[in-house]
Design a protein around this motif. Structure first.
Motif, PDB file in Angstrom:
ATOM      1  N   ILE A   1      64.891  50.553  -9.443  1.00 18.33           N
ATOM      2  CA  ILE A   1      65.468  51.292 -10.862  1.00 18.33           C
ATOM      3  C   ILE A   1      64.020  52.112 -11.296  1.00 18.33           C
ATOM      4  O   ILE A   1      64.353  53.115 -11.852  1.00 18.33           O
ATOM      5  CB  ILE A   1      65.853  50.259 -11.667  1.00 18.33           C
ATOM      6  CG1 ILE A   1      67.106  49.509 -11.218  1.00 18.33           C
ATOM      7  CG2 ILE A   1      66.179  50.782 -13.118  1.00 18.33           C
ATOM      8  CD1 ILE A   1      67.638  48.388 -11.882  1.00 18.33           C
ATOM      9  N   ALA A   2      63.138  51.119 -11.403  1.00 19.35           N
ATOM     10  CA  ALA A   2      61.869  52.115 -12.141  1.00 19.35           C
ATOM     11  C   ALA A   2      61.458  53.240 -11.364  1.00 19.35           C
ATOM     12  O   ALA A   2      61.109  54.257 -11.918  1.00 19.35           O
ATOM     13  CB  ALA A   2      60.853  50.965 -12.548  1.00 19.35           C
TER      14      ALA A   2
ATOM     15  N   VAL B   1      65.195  44.800 -17.529  1.00 18.78           N
ATOM     16  CA  VAL B   1      64.574  45.279 -16.269  1.00 18.78           C
ATOM     17  C   VAL B   1      63.026  45.404 -16.642  1.00 18.78           C
ATOM     18  O   VAL B   1      62.214  45.205 -15.672  1.00 18.78           O
ATOM     19  CB  VAL B   1      65.252  46.485 -15.813  1.00 18.78           C
ATOM     20  CG1 VAL B   1      64.258  47.223 -14.565  1.00 18.78           C
ATOM     21  CG2 VAL B   1      66.675  46.074 -15.287  1.00 18.78           C
ATOM     22  N   PHE B   2      62.466  45.955 -17.792  1.00 18.67           N
ATOM     23  CA  PHE B   2      61.265  46.112 -18.053  1.00 18.67           C
ATOM     24  C   PHE B   2      60.470  44.715 -17.851  1.00 18.67           C
ATOM     25  O   PHE B   2      59.328  44.724 -17.087  1.00 18.67           O
ATOM     26  CB  PHE B   2      60.924  46.789 -19.564  1.00 18.67           C
ATOM     27  CG  PHE B   2      59.702  46.823 -19.805  1.00 18.67           C
ATOM     28  CD1 PHE B   2      58.985  47.983 -19.267  1.00 18.67           C
ATOM     29  CD2 PHE B   2      59.012  46.016 -20.562  1.00 18.67           C
ATOM     30  CE1 PHE B   2      57.401  47.938 -19.654  1.00 18.67           C
ATOM     31  CE2 PHE B   2      57.773  46.127 -20.913  1.00 18.67           C
ATOM     32  CZ  PHE B   2      56.826  47.037 -20.436  1.00 18.67           C
TER      33      PHE B   2
ATOM     34  N   PRO C   1      51.188  48.774 -14.700  1.00 23.57           N
ATOM     35  CA  PRO C   1      51.636  48.753 -16.318  1.00 23.57           C
ATOM     36  C   PRO C   1      51.905  50.113 -16.783  1.00 23.57           C
ATOM     37  O   PRO C   1      52.931  50.318 -17.541  1.00 23.57           O
ATOM     38  CB  PRO C   1      50.639  47.927 -16.634  1.00 23.57           C
ATOM     39  CG  PRO C   1      49.957  47.252 -15.554  1.00 23.57           C
ATOM     40  CD  PRO C   1      50.166  48.005 -14.646  1.00 23.57           C
ATOM     41  N   MET C   2      50.921  51.058 -16.426  1.00 29.12           N
ATOM     42  CA  MET C   2      50.907  52.392 -17.074  1.00 29.12           C
ATOM     43  C   MET C   2      52.371  53.083 -16.792  1.00 29.12           C
ATOM     44  O   MET C   2      52.997  53.974 -17.496  1.00 29.12           O
ATOM     45  CB  MET C   2      49.849  53.212 -16.805  1.00 29.12           C
ATOM     46  CG  MET C   2      49.749  54.713 -17.477  1.00 29.12           C
ATOM     47  SD  MET C   2      48.191  55.519 -17.092  1.00 29.12           S
ATOM     48  CE  MET C   2      46.915  54.539 -17.706  1.00 29.12           C
TER      49      MET C   2
ATOM     50  N   LYS D   1      59.603  52.513 -20.345  1.00 25.52           N
ATOM     51  CA  LYS D   1      59.785  51.486 -20.914  1.00 25.52           C
ATOM     52  C   LYS D   1      61.066  51.389 -21.853  1.00 25.52           C
ATOM     53  O   LYS D   1      62.073  50.553 -21.484  1.00 25.52           O
ATOM     54  CB  LYS D   1      58.709  50.884 -21.937  1.00 25.52           C
ATOM     55  CG  LYS D   1      59.062  49.575 -22.555  1.00 25.52           C
ATOM     56  CD  LYS D   1      58.161  49.082 -23.322  1.00 25.52           C
ATOM     57  CE  LYS D   1      58.320  47.988 -24.075  1.00 25.52           C
ATOM     58  NZ  LYS D   1      57.054  47.392 -25.090  1.00 25.52           N
ATOM     59  N   PRO D   2      61.778  52.471 -22.378  1.00 27.48           N
ATOM     60  CA  PRO D   2      62.923  52.533 -23.222  1.00 27.48           C
ATOM     61  C   PRO D   2      64.145  52.271 -22.181  1.00 27.48           C
ATOM     62  O   PRO D   2      65.030  51.748 -22.499  1.00 27.48           O
ATOM     63  CB  PRO D   2      62.781  53.530 -24.113  1.00 27.48           C
ATOM     64  CG  PRO D   2      61.253  54.143 -24.273  1.00 27.48           C
ATOM     65  CD  PRO D   2      60.706  53.515 -22.699  1.00 27.48           C
ATOM     66  N   GLU D   3      64.031  53.184 -20.971  1.00 28.95           N
ATOM     67  CA  GLU D   3      64.813  53.108 -20.171  1.00 28.95           C
ATOM     68  C   GLU D   3      65.177  51.698 -19.481  1.00 28.95           C
ATOM     69  O   GLU D   3      66.524  51.319 -19.118  1.00 28.95           O
ATOM     70  CB  GLU D   3      64.709  54.123 -19.193  1.00 28.95           C
ATOM     71  CG  GLU D   3      64.817  55.792 -19.603  1.00 28.95           C
ATOM     72  CD  GLU D   3      63.652  56.156 -20.162  1.00 28.95           C
ATOM     73  OE1 GLU D   3      63.479  57.356 -20.498  1.00 28.95           O
ATOM     74  OE2 GLU D   3      62.648  55.345 -20.311  1.00 28.95           O
TER      75      GLU D   3
END
Length: 441
Positions: free
Chosen positions: A27-28, A87-88, A99-100, A106-108
């Motif tokens: 997903i990310a 998910v985050f 992490p970056m 992050k919002p998604e």
């Protein structure tokens, strides 16, 4: 047979049972690709080319430009998990991606929260979770999953759904009478038959709603007669099981090469260490057996020892997987291959593959989702053997031996795409180029 491929209009919902390392990396990754931060490396559907016509025509479009696949911008994500982390949070805990990168999307990722999962601890003894559905019967759990799918589709404005299992490996299960027919299976659901695994409940719910299903773990799931029958009855696409990622990927590349050169193999010892959630689950012997059966069948089906006993009849094949928390998602595999050549002289091959399990699996999730959706829109129901390319355990028609040679699998996949789109199949015979030269003299 001519296929009338429906266009990939509207939004495609990709639902994932199990929002762990693989699912969150997938997903990310798609979110990062959509923002232009990264490229979909490893995805055949996005970065692979396909040859059309003769070599002299120089037609080699990207697959995504040749067949009507869903656009990455039209995908919506959802899923179920036994843990409540969004998910985050789950991606941060998995420690696969930097992490970056995660903070840049992050919002998604935070917006995707897991639905309550169907879970049975007897099928994954080393897992615990509180985000779990409760119901009197397994049939009611299946109905609850169907409600989840309907609600997700409506709330996200999806035109189509596809499910890709990214959950943990379940304990080893064999086909029994409850798995034989739809009627027997549904009766088992109502009676809470212990032989019906959580993954089977997800698959049943999907197939009842006409949602295609792909299985990323070696669990006995859609490869039981009842669910094969249900897929055919409802016109739904299904395929194999267990993503072909690290060590098995290497076997399906190396073994065909040794066989092609008629080199003998005395032994193949495979050892793995990994420390993610999958490694924790596989630390239980009953869960490991499910994975072991999936891994062990690959070499036999490639080498066919019964056809050439002089070369492969005495092959000793051993597989080991060890849970090692310090490695996290970074799987390390060692293979020692004892081979022999001319006059029986012995040689060895050593492979040390330091891979990233979820990095290799994420593009498989994408391709299976997009190609399974394509199959569904093309009216291709039931077992999709052309997707064997992605699996350790390809699913085939009853009595048909699976093909594990990755190069033959790729030819099958590409020829299926050509066939769907009305292009000539390619055999790689190539004699016509030379016959033309002879006739011109």
């Amino acid at each position: 047979m001519e296929y009338q491929v429906k266009p990939a209009e509207g939004r495609l919902g990709i639902l994932l049972p199990g929002l762990g390392a693989v699912a969150t990396t997938f997903i990310a990754g798609v979110e990062a690709i959509r923002k232009g931060f990264s490229q979909p490396v490893g995805s055949l559907s996005q970065m692979g080319n396909i040859r059309l016509g003769k070599r002299t025509e120089n037609r080699n479009p990207l697959i995504k430009d040749f067949v009507p696949l869903a656009n990455l911008n039209d995908i919506v994500f959802g899923g179920w998990d036994v843990y409540e982390d969004n998910v985050f949070e789950a991606a941060v805990n998995a420690k696969v991606l930097e992490p970056m990168l995660l903070h840049s999307i992050k919002p998604e990722l935070e917006a995707i929260k897991p639905m309550k999962a169907v879970f049975d601890k007897s099928y994954a003894k080393n897992l615990d979770g509180t985000n779990v559905k409760e119901a009197a019967t397994k049939y009611e759990l299946a109905e609850a999953l169907m409600d989840d799918m309907r609600t997700f589709k409506h709330e996200n404005g999806c035109d189509r759904l596809v499910i890709v299992w990214c959950g943990s490996t379940e304990v080893y299960t064999e086909v029994s009478e409850v798995h034989q027919t739809i009627a027997a299976f549904e009766e088992g659901l109502r009676n809470n038959d212990p032989r019906i695994a959580p993954s089977m409940i997800y698959a049943y719910a999907a197939l009842k709603l006409g949602v295609p299903y792909a299985n990323g773990a070696p669990n006995l799931t859609v490869d039981i007669p009842a669910l094969v029958e249900l897929a055919k009855e409802n016109g739904v696409a299904i395929s194999g099981k267990d993503f072909k990622t690290g060590q098995t990927l290497m076997k399906t590349i190396i073994a065909p090469g040794l066989q092609a050169r008629a080199l003998g193999i005395n032994g193949w010892f495979s050892s793995n260490i990994l420390g993610n959630r999958d490694g924790l689950v596989l630390d239980d012997p009953d869960n490991f057996k499910t994975k072991e059966v999936s891994k062990l069948g690959v070499l036999e089906d490639i080498l066919h020892p019964e056809d050439n006993p002089e070369l492969y009849g005495d092959l000793y094949h051993k597989v080991r997987i060890n849970y090692y928390p310090p490695h996290g998602d970074n799987k390390e595999s060692w293979d020692n291959i004892d081979i022999f050549g001319w006059l029986g002289y012995k040689m060895q091959i050593k492979i040390n593959f330091l891979c990233r399990d979820s990095i290799l699996a994420a593009p498989i999730v994408l391709d299976l989702a997009l190609f399974t959706d394509l199959a569904q829109r093309s009216g291709m129901s039931g077992i999709q053997e052309w997707l064997s390319f992605y699996y350790k355990s390809p699913q085939t028609a009853e009595g048909l031996r699976p093909e594990h040679d990755i190069f033959k699998q790729l030819i099958k996949l590409q020829n299926t795409l050509r066939h769907i789109m009305g292009e000539d199949l390619i055999t790689h015979l190539g004699l016509d180029y030379y016959e033309d030269l002879v006739e011109s003299k």
